[in-house]
Design an enzyme around this catalytic site. Structure first.
Site, short mmCIF file in Angstrom:
data_model
loop_
_atom_site.label_atom_id
_atom_site.label_comp_id
_atom_site.label_asym_id
_atom_site.label_seq_id
_atom_site.Cartn_x
_atom_site.Cartn_y
_atom_site.Cartn_z
N ASP A 79 0.84 -1.20 0.00
CA ASP A 79 0.00 0.00 0.00
C ASP A 79 0.88 1.26 0.00
O ASP A 79 2.10 1.20 0.25
CB ASP A 79 -0.88 -0.04 1.26
N ASP A 123 -10.51 2.15 -3.50
CA ASP A 123 -11.06 1.92 -2.16
C ASP A 123 -12.58 1.93 -2.21
O ASP A 123 -13.22 1.59 -1.21
CB ASP A 123 -10.59 3.01 -1.20
#
Ligand code: DGJ
Length: 739
Positions: free
Chosen positions: A476, A546
């Protein structure tokens, strides 16, 4: 062979395209043509013809008709009469900024070598050929090598440039683009993929106009806001017809894609590292290599363009170990638990997931340091003993014991002020001396330009890979760079920081993927903030966004599909109301969208009702039965959610042999008394007969593609509506009938 050379003219041929360039009278390189394949000839007098523009443009060679401003150039310089933006710019120690590269020689080789230190394409195939053109600027003693690799069957050409200082003086490279293309007219639409966090890669299509249209990033990452993929299409080009050029850059940092339309109506396309915030000091003997740009052309519409570029990435960019490998159906605990979990909770989720047919458990953020929220511990990649007292290896063994794969989340490029790492090495944080640091998501960026940082991270991550036998890593990156500066670089090299940062990221990725070839990496940057070809060279899949809401995902995945194959797109089913939009959509619709990517679940499955669990079990079994088709099939965009009121979207995957296909049609809101609707399929074999599951009829392929399939309106009874048909999805499973 795909590269034909004669009389200083180079003709790069793919199965359907030609790219032709030549050495001009003054020794510089000129562009002749890029587009549909044409015959090879000893010369193309008509392609060098141009208007003479009187006394206004500057001219060279003591010839008023040799006007750089009106020439199609291959890699233009600054300050010698071509006033369009240049492909490169060099400053000599005396402050002069003029350079002029003249052709010296060419070299042809079979196949394609990878670039050192940068993600790049590769090929061992005999029919792939690489042309290197060597040029020289005798005054600054700089050589320029322009590299072109021709991939004939995907109609792709890959370009890059490298500069070598062969003199005794240090030079400054202030701009070094990867590719330049001068098209003879500007009658194109600029198609870009723009957005924001949770709204990535929405299609924006606008006609070119006089002046400069550009997209780019200065965030230190390719970004949520703009993507390096760009298309130029004729205004009449649609998914199935018409001409289009596709461009992309194999790079994950600051980039620029620019089209300049000049006074004579030509279009110059420049692609490469963003020259803003870039500078490279070239000491004697040093070389600078640009990232690679990918160019492709078709006259058969946008679906064809995406398919040929996607197939190219799968064959010549993605790690061959994973390119065709089935991607596991995973469950990720992030939206299920956020930071609030312990070993019992995680193993309960894993155990239920296993019963539903899921194949991998991924432990997301919060397992390290003392991380209970996003304010601490980034950099301390050791287990949070309070949450997981038995350690990660123990948890992994338990998960593996359930016959599930085990994956772990990292955010290697970040550091929290509240971390042992920051206390030990505050100098590893990206910051500018005497300036306040700007936080983002309560965290700071770690200096990937510092080799000691790369070594530290390699040590931490590799230890966990070995101890816990990790099968997968989610990498990430949750904020962009501010106060760009590295204390490891002298003042004269600070403009190198952004690129050196990326080289550090690539070095870490390269070391890990080489040493642990069986670990599947998924890249992520707050969702799709670094969804690009640079990442794809190491991480064959990426977290698309997301935003897991099915309605939002329709646009995100549709937009992403222009530039990237669906096998790169991580797509998860999450709980409702959705955490990003609050929307409640049926679990069938959530799955029907997520099927067209690498399917995962991102919810606390232990909290699901019996009916939801049954639905998940059916979905996972269905996906696995058609996994190859969903992940590797040819992807066709049918109806665009960016068109009209955006109420409908549809797409389809077709197997390589044309025998199997699955199409999906999504409808956002259900309207009464709607218009008559048909879905027109693509990519089937015209003479083949097919059946659609749940339907007794047999159809010919040409019928399904040209006459289409009737899509009836959704309504439950004449008595009155009892359930909502908003947010619906219809799946059509189409199989050839045995002859
Ligand atoms: C952003 C990612 O996109 C999410 O999937 C999750 O991993 C969080 N970061 C964790 O902090």
């Amino acid at each position: 062979m795909p590269i034909l050379v004669q009389h200083h003219q180079f003709h790069l041929q793919t199965d359907h395209t030609s790219y032709i360039l030549q050495v001009m009278e003054n020794g510089e390189l000129g562009q002749l043509y890029y587009g549909r394949r044409i015959h090879d000839r000893t010369s193309y007098p008509d392609l060098t013809a141009r208007e003479e523009h009187g006394a206004i443009p500057a001219w060279r060679l003591n010839r008023p008709d040799f006007q750089p401003e009106t020439l199609k150039q291959e890699f233009a310089s600054l300050g010698k009469g071509d006033y369009r933006d240049p492909a490169f710019q060099i400053t000599s120690p005396d402050g002069s900024r003029i350079s002029e590269f003249h052709y010296v020689a060419y070299q042809l080789e079979t196949g394609k070598q990878r670039l050192a230190g940068l993600p790049s394409t590769f090929a061992t195939d005999d029919d792939v050929q690489t042309l290197t053109l060597m040029l020289n600027d005798t005054v600054s003693q700089l050589t320029l090598a322009l590299q072109y690799t021709v991939f004939p069957h995907q109609d792709v050409i890959v370009r890059s440039a490298s500069f070598t200082n062969t003199g005794q003086q240090t030079l400054m490279l202030n701009r070094a683009m990867s590719s330049q293309l001068d098209l003879p007219d500007a009658n194109y639409d600029f198609m870009q993929f723009s957005g924001s966090w949770a709204r990535e890669r929405h299609l924006v299509r606008s006609p070119l106009h006089s002046g400069t249209q550009r997209i780019g990033s200065l965030r230190g990452a390719s970004s949520h806001q703009q993507n390096p993929a760009m298309i130029l299409a004729r205004s009449t080009t649609d998914e199935d017809h018409g001409s289009a050029f596709g461009f992309n850059l194999i790079y994950s940092g600051n980039f620029l894609d620019q089209v300049e339309v000049d006074a004579f109506g030509t279009a110059r396309i420049l692609i490469g590292i963003n020259p803003e915030e870039f500078g490279w000091q070239l000491t004697p003997g040093e070389q600078f290599q640009t990232p690679e740009a990918v160019l492709s052309y078709t006259d058969a519409g946008l679906n064809q363009l995406s398919q040929q570029m996607g197939e190219f990435y799968q064959r010549h960019l993605v790690n061959p170990h994973f390119a065709q490998a089935p991607r596991p159906v995973l469950i990720n605990n992030w939206e299920g638990t956020y930071f609030n979990f312990d070993e019992a909770k995680l193993t309960a989720i894993a155990s239920d997931a296993k019963k539903l047919g899921i194949e991998m458990f991924v432990l997301d953020d919060g397992w390290f340091g003392h991380r209970d929220d996003d304010t601490t511990s980034l950099g301390d990649w050791d287990v949070y003993a309070q949450k997981l007292p038995n350690g990660i290896a123990h948890l992994a063994a338990k998960i593996h014991g359930m016959a599930l794969k085990f994956g772990l989340w990292f955010e290697p490029e970040m550091i929290s002020i509240d971390s042992d790492l920051y206390r030990a090495h505050p100098e590893w944080t990206v910051k500018t001396p005497h300036r306040e640091m700007t936080p983002g998501r309560n965290q700071f960026v770690i200096d990937m330009a510092n080799p000691a940082v790369v070594d530290y991270l390699y040590g931490k991550i590799s230890r966990l890979i070995e101890d816990a036998h990790l099968d997968y890593i989610k990498w990430d990156m949750n904020r962009n760079i501010t106060e760009a500066y590295s204390p490891t670089l002298p003042a004269s090299q600070q403009l190198e920081f952004a690129h050196r940062y990326m080289l550090g990221v690539y070095q870490l990725y390269g070391r890990l993927t080489t040493d642990y070839p069986d670990v599947l990496f998924e890249s992520c940057a707050s969702g799709g903030g670094r969804f690009d070809l640079g990442m794809m060279a190491y991480a064959p899949q990426a977290w698309t966004s997301d935003d897991t809401d099915a309605v939002e995902r329709l646009k995100i995945q549709f937009g992403t599909s222009y530039g990237y194959p669906q096998t790169m797109m991580g797509a998860h089913v999450s709980a409702v109301p959705n955490d990003q939009t609050g929307r409640i959509t049926p679990i069938e619709t959530r799955a029907a969208v997520a099927y067209f990517g690498d399917l995962g679940y991102e919810l606390d499955v232990t909290k699901c009702s019996t009916a939801e669990k049954a639905a998940i079990k059916t979905q996972v079994a269905f996906y696995k039965a058609h996994r190859e088709l969903f992940q590797q099939g040819k992807f066709y965009r049918l109806d665009s959610p960016f068109a009209g009121d955006g109420n409908v979207g549809s797409w389809q995957v077709v197997s390589a042999d044309g025998q199997h296909a699955i199409a999906a049609r999504y409808q956002v809101l259900n309207h009464p008394n709607p218009a008559y609707n048909r879905l027109y399929l693509r990519g089937l074999q015209a003479d083949q007969r097919y059946r659609i599951a749940g339907n007794d009829h047999v159809y010919y392929g040409d019928e399904l593609m040209n006459a289409g399939v009737f899509i009836p309106h959704l309504q439950d009874s004449t008595e009155g509506i009892e359930e909502s048909f908003d947010f619906s999805a219809r799946l059509l499973v189409i199989d050839a009938v045995e002859k």
